[in-house]
Motif scaffolding. Sequence first.
Motif, PDB file in Angstrom:
ATOM      1  N   ARG A  24     112.735  32.643  43.185  1.00 28.83           N
ATOM      2  CA  ARG A  24     113.137  33.818  43.857  1.00 28.83           C
ATOM      3  C   ARG A  24     112.403  34.675  44.628  1.00 28.83           C
ATOM      4  N   ALA A  25     112.977  35.384  45.396  1.00 29.31           N
ATOM      5  CA  ALA A  25     111.997  36.362  46.443  1.00 29.31           C
ATOM      6  C   ALA A  25     111.156  37.233  46.041  1.00 29.31           C
ATOM      7  N   PHE A  26     111.737  38.076  44.824  1.00 28.69           N
ATOM      8  CA  PHE A  26     111.107  38.942  44.371  1.00 28.69           C
ATOM      9  C   PHE A  26     109.968  38.632  43.321  1.00 28.69           C
ATOM     10  N   PRO A  27     110.024  37.645  42.712  1.00 31.60           N
ATOM     11  CA  PRO A  27     109.039  37.224  41.779  1.00 31.60           C
ATOM     12  C   PRO A  27     107.528  36.807  42.978  1.00 31.60           C
ATOM     13  N   VAL A  28     108.004  36.379  43.899  1.00 29.33           N
ATOM     14  CA  VAL A  28     107.222  35.730  44.960  1.00 29.33           C
ATOM     15  C   VAL A  28     106.190  36.852  45.561  1.00 29.33           C
ATOM     16  N   ILE A  29     107.001  37.976  45.795  1.00 34.32           N
ATOM     17  CA  ILE A  29     106.126  39.153  46.256  1.00 34.32           C
ATOM     18  C   ILE A  29     105.611  39.847  45.307  1.00 34.32           C
ATOM     19  N   LEU A  30     105.943  40.085  44.024  1.00 31.55           N
ATOM     20  CA  LEU A  30     104.921  40.468  42.686  1.00 31.55           C
ATOM     21  C   LEU A  30     103.904  39.536  42.736  1.00 31.55           C
ATOM     22  N   GLY A  31     104.048  38.094  42.785  1.00 33.87           N
ATOM     23  CA  GLY A  31     102.861  37.442  42.525  1.00 33.87           C
ATOM     24  C   GLY A  31     102.026  37.492  43.749  1.00 33.87           C
ATOM     25  N   MET A  32     102.291  37.581  45.037  1.00 31.47           N
ATOM     26  CA  MET A  32     101.457  37.959  46.058  1.00 31.47           C
ATOM     27  C   MET A  32     100.700  39.326  45.826  1.00 31.47           C
ATOM     28  N   ALA A  33     101.472  40.342  45.345  1.00 29.37           N
ATOM     29  CA  ALA A  33     100.676  41.502  44.784  1.00 29.37           C
ATOM     30  C   ALA A  33      99.683  41.274  43.927  1.00 29.37           C
ATOM     31  N   LEU A  34     100.156  40.653  42.780  1.00 32.67           N
ATOM     32  CA  LEU A  34      98.992  40.344  41.713  1.00 32.67           C
ATOM     33  C   LEU A  34      97.786  39.560  42.235  1.00 32.67           C
ATOM     34  N   LEU A  35      97.824  38.667  43.277  1.00 34.68           N
ATOM     35  CA  LEU A  35      96.902  38.063  43.759  1.00 34.68           C
ATOM     36  C   LEU A  35      95.996  38.877  44.965  1.00 34.68           C
ATOM     37  N   SER A  36      96.692  39.757  45.539  1.00 33.79           N
ATOM     38  CA  SER A  36      95.830  40.816  46.046  1.00 33.79           C
ATOM     39  C   SER A  36      95.071  41.772  45.307  1.00 33.79           C
ATOM     40  N   TYR A  37      95.743  41.932  44.070  1.00 34.43           N
ATOM     41  CA  TYR A  37      94.927  42.854  43.321  1.00 34.43           C
ATOM     42  C   TYR A  37      93.705  42.032  42.668  1.00 34.43           C
ATOM     43  N   ALA A  38      93.920  40.570  42.334  1.00 35.38           N
ATOM     44  CA  ALA A  38      92.822  39.978  41.961  1.00 35.38           C
ATOM     45  C   ALA A  38      91.612  39.833  42.836  1.00 35.38           C
ATOM     46  N   VAL A  39      92.117  39.730  44.228  1.00 33.42           N
ATOM     47  CA  VAL A  39      90.892  39.809  44.989  1.00 33.42           C
ATOM     48  C   VAL A  39      90.146  41.256  45.234  1.00 33.42           C
ATOM     49  N   ASN A  40      91.077  42.188  45.049  1.00 27.12           N
ATOM     50  CA  ASN A  40      90.396  43.515  45.210  1.00 27.12           C
ATOM     51  C   ASN A  40      89.391  43.693  44.030  1.00 27.12           C
ATOM     52  N   VAL A  41      89.799  43.307  42.771  1.00 27.60           N
ATOM     53  CA  VAL A  41      88.987  43.391  41.552  1.00 27.60           C
ATOM     54  C   VAL A  41      87.509  42.549  41.913  1.00 27.60           C
ATOM     55  N   PHE A  42      87.893  41.352  42.588  1.00 26.40           N
ATOM     56  CA  PHE A  42      86.877  40.428  42.678  1.00 26.40           C
ATOM     57  C   PHE A  42      85.805  41.102  43.871  1.00 26.40           C
ATOM     58  N   LEU A  43      86.282  41.537  44.927  1.00 25.32           N
ATOM     59  CA  LEU A  43      85.492  42.126  45.720  1.00 25.32           C
ATOM     60  C   LEU A  43      84.606  43.230  45.422  1.00 25.32           C
ATOM     61  N   PHE A  44      85.430  44.073  44.489  1.00 27.57           N
ATOM     62  CA  PHE A  44      84.820  45.352  43.911  1.00 27.57           C
ATOM     63  C   PHE A  44      83.846  45.002  43.049  1.00 27.57           C
ATOM     64  N   ALA A  45      83.756  43.725  42.259  1.00 34.72           N
ATOM     65  CA  ALA A  45      82.894  43.283  41.285  1.00 34.72           C
ATOM     66  C   ALA A  45      81.624  42.707  41.926  1.00 34.72           C
ATOM     67  N   THR A  46      81.770  42.323  43.442  1.00 33.11           N
ATOM     68  CA  THR A  46      80.542  41.906  44.161  1.00 33.11           C
ATOM     69  C   THR A  46      79.584  43.149  44.523  1.00 33.11           C
ATOM     70  N   GLY A  47      80.183  44.063  44.286  1.00 35.65           N
ATOM     71  CA  GLY A  47      79.075  45.315  44.813  1.00 35.65           C
ATOM     72  C   GLY A  47      78.210  45.650  43.279  1.00 35.65           C
ATOM     73  N   ARG A  48      78.101  44.954  42.392  1.00 35.47           N
ATOM     74  CA  ARG A  48      77.488  44.918  41.003  1.00 35.47           C
ATOM     75  C   ARG A  48      77.988  45.806  40.184  1.00 35.47           C
ATOM     76  N   LEU A  49      78.351  45.467  38.818  1.00 31.89           N
ATOM     77  CA  LEU A  49      78.854  46.364  37.789  1.00 31.89           C
ATOM     78  C   LEU A  49      77.979  47.118  37.044  1.00 31.89           C
ATOM     79  N   ALA A  50      77.775  48.160  37.719  1.00 32.30           N
ATOM     80  CA  ALA A  50      76.476  49.162  37.207  1.00 32.30           C
ATOM     81  C   ALA A  50      77.274  50.603  36.628  1.00 32.30           C
ATOM     82  N   VAL A  51      77.090  50.793  35.500  1.00 29.46           N
ATOM     83  CA  VAL A  51      77.886  52.077  34.613  1.00 29.46           C
ATOM     84  C   VAL A  51      76.899  53.235  35.155  1.00 29.46           C
TER      85      VAL A  51
END
Length: 120
Positions: A24-51
């Motif tokens: 279906r088209a809309f689950p594919v779009i949601l899946g692409m959004a989830l993958l982009s969020y995963a990449v964003n969290v990965f990129l954010f984590a490359t800057g060190r996880l410091a509290v």
Amino acid sequence: MEMIVASAIGVLTAGGIYLILRLRAFPVILGMALLSYAVNVFLFATGRLAVNAPPILNKYADVSYSDPLPQALVLTAIVISFGMTAVLVMIALGAYLEADSDEINMTDEDDAQDTEGQGV
């Protein structure tokens, strides 16, 4: 902390791949959004996880800092992915309204039936 972030990236990636493989088209779009969020969290984590670490250098003290470059990259990626998701939703909505279905048909059965009817 690192385990939680890594698990979140894995769950987002797995959910995104599962939704992309739907027919279906809309689950594919949601899946692409989830993958982009995963990449964003990965990129954010490359800057060190410091509290409680500042995102800038302090020339008067040797304190740990988080790298601001991944934060800027993630901010840019969020804006771009939001815009592209909006475009994809509008394209999928137009296709749904035209065909009355959001099913992604990737079989050649329709082509085989068309050629049988023509006597080819």
